[in-house]
Scaffold this motif. Structure first.
Motif, PDB file in Angstrom:
ATOM      1  N   GLU A 248       0.838  -1.216   0.000  1.00 25.21           N
ATOM      2  CA  GLU A 248       0.000   0.000   0.000  1.00 25.21           C
ATOM      3  C   GLU A 248       0.866   1.257   0.000  1.00 25.21           C
ATOM      4  OE1 GLU A 248      -3.110  -0.378  -0.498  1.00 25.21           O
ATOM      5  OE2 GLU A 248      -3.217  -2.489  -0.019  1.00 25.21           O
ATOM      6  N   LEU A 249       1.804   1.288   0.928  1.00 22.97           N
ATOM      7  CA  LEU A 249       2.612   2.498   1.139  1.00 22.97           C
ATOM      8  C   LEU A 249       3.534   2.806  -0.049  1.00 22.97           C
ATOM      9  CD1 LEU A 249       3.584   4.629   3.361  1.00 22.97           C
ATOM     10  CD2 LEU A 249       5.479   3.049   3.721  1.00 22.97           C
ATOM     11  N   VAL A 250       4.038   1.769  -0.684  1.00 24.47           N
ATOM     12  CA  VAL A 250       4.983   2.013  -1.781  1.00 24.47           C
ATOM     13  C   VAL A 250       4.293   1.792  -3.138  1.00 24.47           C
ATOM     14  CG1 VAL A 250       7.239   1.475  -2.752  1.00 24.47           C
ATOM     15  CG2 VAL A 250       6.892   1.334  -0.276  1.00 24.47           C
ATOM     16  N   THR A 251       3.885   0.557  -3.427  1.00 30.03           N
ATOM     17  CA  THR A 251       3.385   0.282  -4.787  1.00 30.03           C
ATOM     18  C   THR A 251       2.116   1.079  -5.099  1.00 30.03           C
ATOM     19  OG1 THR A 251       4.283  -1.928  -4.576  1.00 30.03           O
ATOM     20  CG2 THR A 251       2.806  -1.551  -6.422  1.00 30.03           C
ATOM     21  N   ARG A 252       1.101   0.957  -4.242  1.00 29.91           N
ATOM     22  CA  ARG A 252      -0.178   1.624  -4.542  1.00 29.91           C
ATOM     23  C   ARG A 252      -0.043   3.146  -4.507  1.00 29.91           C
ATOM     24  NH1 ARG A 252      -4.039  -1.814  -6.746  1.00 29.91           N
ATOM     25  NH2 ARG A 252      -3.206  -3.820  -6.197  1.00 29.91           N
ATOM     26  N   ARG A 253       0.697   3.614  -3.526  1.00 28.85           N
ATOM     27  CA  ARG A 253       0.842   5.060  -3.388  1.00 28.85           C
ATOM     28  C   ARG A 253       1.619   5.624  -4.578  1.00 28.85           C
ATOM     29  NH1 ARG A 253       4.177   8.595  -1.261  1.00 28.85           N
ATOM     30  NH2 ARG A 253       3.219  10.499  -0.475  1.00 28.85           N
ATOM     31  N   GLU A 254       2.686   4.947  -4.986  1.00 29.26           N
ATOM     32  CA  GLU A 254       3.494   5.479  -6.091  1.00 29.26           C
ATOM     33  C   GLU A 254       2.787   5.260  -7.435  1.00 29.26           C
ATOM     34  OE1 GLU A 254       7.730   5.347  -5.467  1.00 29.26           O
ATOM     35  OE2 GLU A 254       7.399   5.868  -3.358  1.00 29.26           O
ATOM     36  N   LEU A 255       1.887   4.270  -7.474  1.00 33.53           N
ATOM     37  CA  LEU A 255       1.058   4.071  -8.665  1.00 33.53           C
ATOM     38  C   LEU A 255       0.085   5.255  -8.825  1.00 33.53           C
ATOM     39  CD1 LEU A 255       0.158   2.086 -10.973  1.00 33.53           C
ATOM     40  CD2 LEU A 255      -1.472   1.121  -9.329  1.00 33.53           C
ATOM     41  N   ALA A 256      -0.415   5.750  -7.699  1.00 30.81           N
ATOM     42  CA  ALA A 256      -1.324   6.899  -7.745  1.00 30.81           C
ATOM     43  C   ALA A 256      -0.587   8.129  -8.289  1.00 30.81           C
ATOM     44  CB  ALA A 256      -1.885   7.185  -6.355  1.00 30.81           C
ATOM     45  N   ASP A 257       0.652   8.325  -7.881  1.00 33.72           N
ATOM     46  CA  ASP A 257       1.427   9.449  -8.412  1.00 33.72           C
ATOM     47  C   ASP A 257       1.697   9.261  -9.905  1.00 33.72           C
ATOM     48  OD1 ASP A 257       1.529  10.568  -5.859  1.00 33.72           O
ATOM     49  OD2 ASP A 257       3.569  11.314  -6.181  1.00 33.72           O
TER      50      ASP A 257
END
Ligand code: FAD
Length: 411
Positions: A248-257
């Motif tokens: 969540e913190l890395v993959t999903r969050r950086e996918l949102a960016d």
């Protein structure tokens, strides 16, 4: 910034440009942000670094300030959203000297993770994993800045006065989550010690306190995702728990960016993938069993107590549980005259009430729920077409829906 200043034996000033009418922001957000900034001011002063608060359009005030100070170099933080990108472009064009954009918003700089719009988490994940070790490193510590002394002693901003000038005072601050770097650090430590070990089991139960509650801190920069990822990676917990959190913190969050950076339509129907636009267009004329005005939704006045509970949790607490956010946005699609109205309403309510609103995660999460972004086609049904559906009964099978709705609606 300090590294560059020390290399050139120059003084360092930290500047924050405040606009009192940022789109979608109100007292709830400003209160949290300004208290965090006040703490930043104190921390910087202890290291002899002046903190300056400029007020007004950053594209006008900042170049003037840089000229007055004869600044050789400006370093600013990356943000994939329209408003700040437009400011940065105008500032860069109007100033002399060097302009550096540093991506402290992500662990791996957004433009290095991928040079293009990613299709879904599974296409971004291997790219991030490959270069994450190069970037998931310790932070250099901030030193007392003694080179050439301080350029001046900046007068402290009148923090209380500034709060009174916030244009939209209509949504009140919350008191369950303290703002600032210190409180963010405490929340992270508490999460790592108490909640991380069962994160993979409890994070999707809205009746449990299983999430980290870091999103408001991450949104306002009170803590860096890199700090949270470093601590979580080294924590004593099962690998399933750590992997679930870092996903969540890395993959999903950086996918949102990645989504917001490469898709300028991140907040519009045109930003949905072609298959999702087609299926939503095919179902425009489907009969809606319930239609609610934005006002009825805002006050949690629908026939569905679970949805009303989620809406009121957001209004009262400023943070809806992550699992409920998906259900909440999907029902807005179901109960609106069309997908454009649904998208606009979801963004409006999310940005107005969520402490972590006006964030790439919000635009990506809403586009996922309503517009199939980062998702795939599902069996077709009325109104949703092939967009993934969520139901009240599905929630009932997963958690105690009555307990949740009673807690937030009061009945
Ligand atoms: P935790 O579960 O503890 O996760 C830790 C961190 O991982 C979060 O702080 C966040 O930075 C990141 N994260 C978690 N889930 C996601 C996700 N699905 N996508 C991207 N990053 C994630 N998040 C926001 O920060 N702001 C928003 O405005 C926002 N609106 C959303 C709207 C909808 C419709 C949906 C479906 C999701 C939204 N999210 C938003 C994503 C997610 O729900 C929140 O980040 C999360 O619930 C925040 O709580 P936490 O920090 O306790 O999360």
């Amino acid at each position: 910034a300090q590294h560059v200043a020390l290399q050139h034996r120059r003084p360092l000033v930290v500047v924050f440009c405040l606009v009192s009418d940022y789109p979608g922001a109100n007292l709830r957000h400003y209160g949290f942000m300004l208290k965090g900034l006040q703490e930043v001011e104190g921390n910087l002063l202890r290291r002899k670094i002046p903190f300056v608060l400029l007020e007004g359009d950053p594209a006008a005030t900042l170049p003037r300030y840089l000229e007055k100070m004869k600044a050789a170099c400006l370093l600013t933080d990356f943000d994939p959203l329209h408003v700040k990108r437009a400011w940065q472009k105008r500032v860069a064009a109007a100033m002399d000297g060097f302009f550096y954009l540093v991506d402290g918003h992500n662990i791996v700089p957004c433009w290095l993770t991928s040079p293009k719009l990613e299709y879904a988490a599974y296409t971004l994940r291997p790219k991030i994993k490959k270069i994450l070790p190069d970037f998931l490193t310790e932070f250099p510590s901030l030193k007392t800045h003694t080179v050439n002394g301080s350029p001046f002693a900046a007068p402290s901003p009148g923090w209380q006065e500034i709060g009174r000038r916030v244009a939209d005072q209509s949504v009140l601050e919350v008191d369950w989550l303290l703002p600032g770097e210190k409180a963010a650090g405490k929340a992270l430590t508490r999460f790592i010690g108490k909640k991380l070990p069962s994160y993979h089991e409890k994070r999707n139960d809205p009746n449990e306190d299983g999430q980290s509650d870091l999103s408001p801190y991450l949104h306002f920069g009170h803590i860096a995702p890199q700090r949270a990822a470093l601590l979580a990676s080294g924590a004593k917990a099962k690998s399933e728990a750590k992997e679930a959190f870092l996903e969540e913190l890395v993959t999903r969050r950086e996918l949102a960016d990645n989504f917001c950076y490469y898709n300028t339509n991140y907040d519009c129907f045109a930003g949905f993938p072609a298959w999702a636009q087609k299926t939503l267009n095919d179902h425009r004329d489907d009969r809606r069993e319930y239609l609610y005005s934005r006002e009825m939704l805002e006050h949690g006045k629908t026939h569905d107590p679970l949805w009303n509970g989620a809406q009121l949790q957001m209004v009262k607490r400023g943070k809806m549980h992550g699992y409920m956010r998906m259900y909440w946005a999907k029902k807005i699609l179901e109960w609106s005259p069309g997908p454009e109205e649904a998208l606009a309403t979801a963004i409006h309510l999310n940005d107005r009430y969520e402490l972590d609103g006006r964030d790439p995660n919000g635009y990506a999460g809403i586009a996922w729920s309503i517009g199939g972004v980062h998702d795939r086609a599902w069996p077709e049904r009325a109104v949703y077409g092939k967009i993934r559906y969520m139901s009240y009964n599905g929630c009932r099978r997963k958690f105690d829906v009555n307990r949740y709705s009673t807690r937030w609606t009061g009945h």
